[in-house]
Design a protein around this motif. Structure first.
Motif, short mmCIF file in Angstrom:
data_model
loop_
_atom_site.label_atom_id
_atom_site.label_comp_id
_atom_site.label_asym_id
_atom_site.label_seq_id
_atom_site.Cartn_x
_atom_site.Cartn_y
_atom_site.Cartn_z
N GLU A 108 0.83 -1.21 0.00
CA GLU A 108 0.00 0.00 0.00
C GLU A 108 0.86 1.26 0.00
N ARG A 109 2.01 1.20 0.63
CA ARG A 109 2.92 2.36 0.61
C ARG A 109 3.52 2.54 -0.78
N LEU A 110 3.84 1.45 -1.44
CA LEU A 110 4.30 1.54 -2.83
C LEU A 110 3.18 2.05 -3.73
N ARG A 111 1.95 1.62 -3.45
CA ARG A 111 0.81 2.05 -4.26
C ARG A 111 0.60 3.56 -4.11
N GLY A 158 13.35 -5.31 -16.11
CA GLY A 158 12.94 -4.65 -14.87
C GLY A 158 13.82 -4.95 -13.68
N HIS A 159 13.48 -4.28 -12.60
CA HIS A 159 14.20 -4.39 -11.32
C HIS A 159 13.20 -4.35 -10.19
N GLY A 160 13.55 -4.99 -9.08
CA GLY A 160 12.72 -4.88 -7.90
C GLY A 160 12.72 -3.46 -7.35
N ILE A 161 11.73 -3.17 -6.52
CA ILE A 161 11.62 -1.84 -5.93
C ILE A 161 11.00 -1.98 -4.54
N GLY A 162 11.39 -1.09 -3.66
CA GLY A 162 10.86 -1.11 -2.30
C GLY A 162 11.46 0.06 -1.55
N HIS A 218 16.21 0.34 -6.85
CA HIS A 218 16.65 -0.87 -7.53
C HIS A 218 17.04 -1.90 -6.47
N GLU A 219 16.33 -3.01 -6.43
CA GLU A 219 16.65 -4.09 -5.51
C GLU A 219 16.11 -5.39 -6.10
N ASP A 220 16.29 -6.49 -5.40
CA ASP A 220 15.75 -7.78 -5.87
C ASP A 220 14.22 -7.74 -5.88
#
Length: 367
Positions: free
Chosen positions: A141-144, A299-303, A307-309
């Motif tokens: 939800e924070r990413l949203r 693409g790449h992970g995100i959080g 850029h992360e896994d």
């Protein structure tokens, strides 16, 4: 939240035979204890023994910035006349296997290796990435929320409410940065603005080029929203506009890109190997004859980091897990002419791919 993350981390440490985890500057530190260290020459380190309490070693002059969480860690401020490396080594004790954060400065690692000569060393991300890459409902939800904020900016860009023609790329980049902060982000991570032939460089640095009519303008931007817990979550979006009716050749290119991005999103289902998402997008582009112009991963992970896994790239055979969040951003870059990229953040969910960016994917024409 932080205590639970450390408990899960200790379980992974036990599985991997890691005796102590050491986290310094970078996104791991706020994720696991809520404190973001300044990148100073003074050592800050969260020391997490597999069996024992965590300790945050911090310069005394920075201690006032720490929100103390006794249930998560003890704080050990150090004075200017002390050697923080010796303090950390003492907390690590007789650890035979130490894992260190990927962003730890090499000078500190070299000093620790001297202070712990009998230890073997591993990447901290082997332990932390499996925890960080699977987002909880709250994290999603924070990413949203961050995604919705940059959607609003992209919508203004597509409607021509952000002036382009007659301004430099750098001026438009600065404008995007101001709007990122105005939309609730605490910091701007990047604001790529690449016009005309510059759009053929995926990470073009916005410069003095004055945007004219009849050019593609590629805008890739995002920032970090920090919550009350001190942890920030990132946004990242790319949309292209054309400053006049585009030529048929570019329309054809963009139509291929549009189809490729949609194929990548559709493939991003739980259990699908990450490389298959890359293949789904890449095959559309290759079949249309543009394969040589797609020069990066899909693409790449995100959080807590932009850029992360997990990385969406050929060779990553790890199946997507529910809660993985990542970009799907194929691009086509024709040197000396133009380029285009289309990017959403997507979450793999039990109900199918969940795109966090909803703003129009079509090529907008603005004047």
């Amino acid at each position: 939240m932080f205590a639970d993350r450390l408990d899960r981390t200790r379980s992974l440490m036990a599985e991997q035979g890691v005796d102590v985890l050491m986290l310094s500057v970078g996104a791991d530190l706020p994720y696991f204890c809520g404190y973001e260290a300044m990148p100073l020459e003074r050592l800050t380190m969260l020391v997490v023994p597999r069996d024992g309490a965590a300790t945050l070693v911090v310069p005394r002059m920075e201690a006032a910035r720490v929100v103390e969480r006794p249930e998560v860690f003890a704080m050990r401020p150090w004075d200017e006349t002390e050697d923080p490396t010796d303090i950390v080594a003492g907390l690590a004790g007789s650890a035979a296997v130490a894992a260190v954060g990927d962003h730890m400065w090499s000078r500190f690692l070299v000093e620790l290796m001297g202070a712990m000569p009998d230890a073997s060393w591993r990447r901290g991300s082997d332990v932390t990435a499996p925890i960080r890459s699977v987002k909880t409902a709250d994290e999603i939800e924070r990413l949203r929320a961050a995604g919705a904020a940059v959607d609003r900016i992209a919508g203004r860009l597509q409607r021509g409410e952000i002036e382009l023609v007659g301004r430099t790329e750098a001026e438009v980049s600065a404008e995007l940065g101001r709007q990122i902060v105005a939309e609730g982000h605490d910091r701007v991570n990047f604001a790529i603005v690449a016009a005309g032939a510059n759009a053929a460089s995926p990470h073009h640095e916005a410069g003095r080029h004055v945007i004219t009519g009849g050019e593609v303008v590629l805008c890739d931007f995002g920032g970090t929203m920090v919550g009350d817990d001190g942890v920030g979550y990132c946004s990242d979006i790319t949309r292209c506009v054309y400053t006049a009716e585009p030529p048929a050749e570019f329309r054809e290119l963009y139509d291929v890109l549009f189809e490729a991005q949609a194929a990548g999103v559709a493939a991003a289902t739980v259990g699908t190997p990450a490389q298959d998402v890359d293949r789904a997008a890449r095959s559309v582009i290759a079949s249309a004859g543009y394969g040589e112009y797609f020069i990066h991963r899909t693409g790449h992970g995100i959080g807590t980091e932009e850029h992360e896994d997990p990385y969406i790239v050929e060779g990553n055979r790890e199946p997507l897990a529910a809660g993985n969040a990542f970009s799907v951003e194929p691009g086509i870059y024709v040197p000396g002419r133009w380029g285009a990229r289309l990017e959403d953040i997507v979450v793999a969910s039990p109900d199918g791919p969940d795109p966090l960016n909803r703003v129009d994917h079509r090529l907008a024409v603005v004047t």
